[in-house]
Scaffold this active site. Structure first.
Site, short mmCIF file in Angstrom:
data_model
loop_
_atom_site.label_atom_id
_atom_site.label_comp_id
_atom_site.label_asym_id
_atom_site.label_seq_id
_atom_site.Cartn_x
_atom_site.Cartn_y
_atom_site.Cartn_z
N GLU A 65 33.11 -10.11 19.01
CA GLU A 65 31.85 -10.84 19.04
C GLU A 65 32.11 -12.30 18.71
OE1 GLU A 65 29.14 -9.77 15.76
OE2 GLU A 65 30.59 -8.23 15.27
N CYS A 125 29.66 -5.32 15.87
CA CYS A 125 30.83 -4.67 15.26
C CYS A 125 31.12 -3.30 15.86
CB CYS A 125 30.63 -4.54 13.76
SG CYS A 125 30.33 -6.11 12.98
N SER A 160 19.72 -5.52 7.50
CA SER A 160 20.88 -4.93 8.16
C SER A 160 21.39 -3.72 7.38
CB SER A 160 21.97 -5.99 8.28
OG SER A 160 22.97 -5.53 9.13
N HIS A 165 32.10 1.58 8.79
CA HIS A 165 32.22 0.17 9.15
C HIS A 165 32.01 -0.61 7.85
CE1 HIS A 165 31.57 -3.78 10.62
NE2 HIS A 165 30.27 -3.77 10.37
N ASN A 180 35.68 -9.59 6.22
CA ASN A 180 34.97 -9.02 7.36
C ASN A 180 35.71 -9.36 8.66
OD1 ASN A 180 33.00 -8.05 9.06
ND2 ASN A 180 31.40 -9.45 8.38
N SER A 226 25.55 -4.34 14.60
CA SER A 226 24.18 -4.87 14.49
C SER A 226 23.58 -5.02 15.86
CB SER A 226 24.21 -6.22 13.79
OG SER A 226 24.52 -6.05 12.45
N1 CAA Z 1 27.74 -8.62 -11.20
C1 CAA Z 1 27.73 -7.50 -10.43
N2 CAA Z 1 26.90 -7.36 -9.34
C2 CAA Z 1 26.10 -8.39 -9.04
C3 CAA Z 1 26.07 -9.56 -9.82
C4 CAA Z 1 26.93 -9.66 -10.94
N3 CAA Z 1 26.97 -10.75 -11.72
N4 CAA Z 1 25.16 -10.40 -9.26
C5 CAA Z 1 24.64 -9.77 -8.17
N5 CAA Z 1 25.20 -8.56 -8.05
C6 CAA Z 1 24.95 -7.55 -7.03
C7 CAA Z 1 23.49 -7.39 -6.67
O1 CAA Z 1 22.83 -6.53 -7.59
C8 CAA Z 1 23.60 -6.82 -5.28
O2 CAA Z 1 23.91 -5.47 -5.35
P1 CAA Z 1 23.17 -4.39 -4.41
O3 CAA Z 1 23.43 -4.81 -2.99
O4 CAA Z 1 23.81 -3.12 -4.78
O5 CAA Z 1 21.73 -4.49 -4.74
C9 CAA Z 1 24.83 -7.53 -4.68
O6 CAA Z 1 25.55 -8.03 -5.82
C10 CAA Z 1 24.50 -8.70 -3.78
O7 CAA Z 1 23.64 -9.55 -4.47
P2 CAA Z 1 22.39 -10.19 -3.76
O8 CAA Z 1 21.59 -9.12 -3.14
O9 CAA Z 1 21.71 -11.11 -4.69
O10 CAA Z 1 23.19 -11.03 -2.66
P3 CAA Z 1 22.73 -12.09 -1.61
O11 CAA Z 1 21.27 -12.22 -1.52
O12 CAA Z 1 23.50 -13.30 -1.93
O13 CAA Z 1 23.25 -11.47 -0.23
C11 CAA Z 1 24.35 -10.25 1.43
C12 CAA Z 1 24.25 -10.51 -0.06
C13 CAA Z 1 23.02 -9.76 1.97
C14 CAA Z 1 25.40 -9.17 1.65
C15 CAA Z 1 24.79 -11.56 2.13
O14 CAA Z 1 26.07 -11.91 1.71
C16 CAA Z 1 24.77 -11.49 3.63
O15 CAA Z 1 23.72 -11.63 4.25
N6 CAA Z 1 25.95 -11.28 4.25
C17 CAA Z 1 26.02 -11.03 5.67
C18 CAA Z 1 25.59 -9.61 5.88
C19 CAA Z 1 25.75 -9.15 7.28
O16 CAA Z 1 26.50 -9.65 8.08
N7 CAA Z 1 25.03 -8.11 7.57
C20 CAA Z 1 25.29 -7.44 8.81
C21 CAA Z 1 26.28 -6.39 8.45
S1 CAA Z 1 26.65 -5.30 9.73
C22 CAA Z 1 27.81 -6.17 10.48
O17 CAA Z 1 28.95 -6.13 10.15
C23 CAA Z 1 27.25 -7.04 11.47
C24 CAA Z 1 27.74 -6.78 12.81
O18 CAA Z 1 27.63 -5.75 13.52
C25 CAA Z 1 28.34 -7.98 13.27
#
Ligand code: CAA
Length: 399
Positions: free
Chosen positions: A89, A121, A211, A243, A286, A319
């Site tokens: 992709e 993916c 997602s 994945h 990733n 996705s």
């Molecule tokens: N210690 C331990 N854990 C902590 C922490 C700390 N100090 N602070 C935060 N965390 C935890 C949170 O509790 C959370 O855990 P859960 O998911 O279990 O609830 C985790 O860390 C992430 O924290 P946030 O939710 O606050 O994170 P964020 O808002 O910054 O976003 C994300 C995280 C959504 C993964 C972001 O990085 C993102 O959007 N990444 C891209 C995701 C993506 O590409 N999605 C599609 C995936 S499928 C794929 O691969 C696509 C495809 O087909 C191309």
């Protein structure tokens, strides 16, 4: 079902060889956390990643794909490959398949179909299934499937920590040495807006939480369907691969089997094996299409207790969204086909980037005005004989 299709289903096909390449630079995610003012445990534990590979311009998806495939192909393989699929992709051209550049670099036969597949993916799994069908219907021929991607979300964005770069090459043959793939699988397609990259953008857009919901939801549906048909009975499953764009995402999928959904001993076994499947991905980051297949290599090379005859499940997700749950059986002698030492060295010998080096590498672009651009070579190791030399009159020049 006709007698012919029954016979075709009985032919054992699957992965005979597998290898991965990742560029020789990485960013430590503690450095990223400190630079972005985030608690490092959010990345190390919350996201579940420790490092991410960063690709210089000369290691584009074509070069990485060729570098992943080159060391595993014999002269006979090169003659016998009748299908070459490059799943990505991170496409480099709207028209010409990246597979054609790879065919040239790998000096493959002309007598083959070379195509590029795109569905986020999921693309490499589409390629694997196509390859299995091809080998079943063309006995004696082989298919090369390569997943190659550079995951880019942008500097100082929530997705930045879930970037990475790399390629996984798989040779699909009859009577395979590593994993015989079962013809029956479970799949589902549903248009969703969880992740996309418009043609004008060099970075992806994601609704990350949404997602995760779609990914987990589709896994549960496919798992239940496979259960109902008696195909996914957990006691017959020694490992379950996901994945894994970042390890927390796969963990969330696996956790849906907790809380008594499957019996405790099976859940513990699948969880232990899951930990082995994320060892390499946690360091590479990733790699979109290749993420589940680097998990396969990681499982086979880091888990010492699996044995030939063990059955494993693979949950592939792209996705947009397409998901598939399929199964395979480890073959006698699969361990001899692995190259654990080289893979460990590939990861350990990478050069650690400072934040400013990473940001410069991330921001570098190929020229888009037809002028000539000569790139330096970023990886001089034997692992990277192929690289993009530069641009000339809007065309990529490879070595
Ligand atoms: N210690 C331990 N854990 C902590 C922490 C700390 N100090 N602070 C935060 N965390 C935890 C949170 O509790 C959370 O855990 P859960 O998911 O279990 O609830 C985790 O860390 C992430 O924290 P946030 O939710 O606050 O994170 P964020 O808002 O910054 O976003 C994300 C995280 C959504 C993964 C972001 O990085 C993102 O959007 N990444 C891209 C995701 C993506 O590409 N999605 C599609 C995936 S499928 C794929 O691969 C696509 C495809 O087909 C191309």
């Amino acid at each position: 079902m006709t007698q012919e299709s029954n016979q075709a289903d009985n032919v054992k096909v699957g992965i005979d060889k597998i290898n991965f390449y990742t560029p020789n630079h990485y960013l430590d995610l503690v450095d990223l956390a400190e630079a972005r003012g985030v608690d490092p445990n959010k990345f190390l534990v919350g996201i579940g990643q420790s490092r991410m590979s960063v690709a210089a311009l000369d290691q584009d998806i074509v070069a990485m794909a060729a570098n992943a495939a080159e060391p595993m192909l014999s002269a006979d393989d090169r003659q016998e490959i009748g299908l070459l699929v490059l799943a990505t992709e991170s496409g480099i051209d709207q028209s010409k398949a990246a597979a054609l550049f790879v065919q040239d670099l790998l000096k493959l036969n002309d007598d083959l179909r070379a195509i590029e597949i795109k569905e986020a993916c999921y693309g490499a799994t589409a390629g694997i299934q196509l390859a299995c069908d091809y080998v079943r219907s063309h006995p004696g021929r082989k298919a090369l499937v390569i997943a190659s991607d550079i995951a880019r979300y942008g500097l100082d964005t929530p997705g930045e920590v879930t970037q990475g770069a790399g390629a996984v090459a798989m040779l699909v043959t009859g009577d395979p040495s590593i994993l015989a793939i079962e013809p029956e699988s479970f799949y589902e397609s549903r248009s969703t807006g969880d992740f996309w990259r418009p043609n004008y953008s060099t970075v992806a857009f994601a609704r990350g939480k949404f997602s995760e919901e779609v990914y987990v939801g589709m896994f549960e549906e496919l798992w239940d369907k496979a259960q109902q048909q008696g195909v996914a009975s957990p006691e017959n499953l020694q490992a379950l691969l996901f994945h894994i764009p970042f390890s927390k995402m796969g963990r969330k999928g696996l956790r849906t089997l907790g809380n008594g959904k499957i019996n405790e001993a099976d859940y513990v076994r699948l969880t232990e094996r899951f930990e082995q499947s994320i060892v390499y991905g946690k360091e590479v980051g990733n790699i979109y299409t290749g993420s589940i297949y680097i998990a396969l290599v990681s499982l086979l090379e880091n888990d010492k207790s699996l044995k030939p005859g063990d059955r494993i499940g693979l949950y592939s997700y792209g996705s947009g969204s397409v998901a598939e749950l399929y199964f395979g059986t480890l073959q006698p002698g699969y361990r001899e086909r692995l190259d654990t030492q080289s893979h460990r060295a590939l990861l350990d010998n990478r050069e650690r980037l400072s934040m400013s080096e990473y940001e410069a590498m991330f921001s570098a672009q190929l020229v888009a005005d037809g002028s000539q651009q000569d790139l330096g070579r970023s990886d001089h190791s034997a692992d990277a004989p192929h690289y993009l030399k530069g641009m000339k009159a809007h065309e990529r020049q490879y070595r």
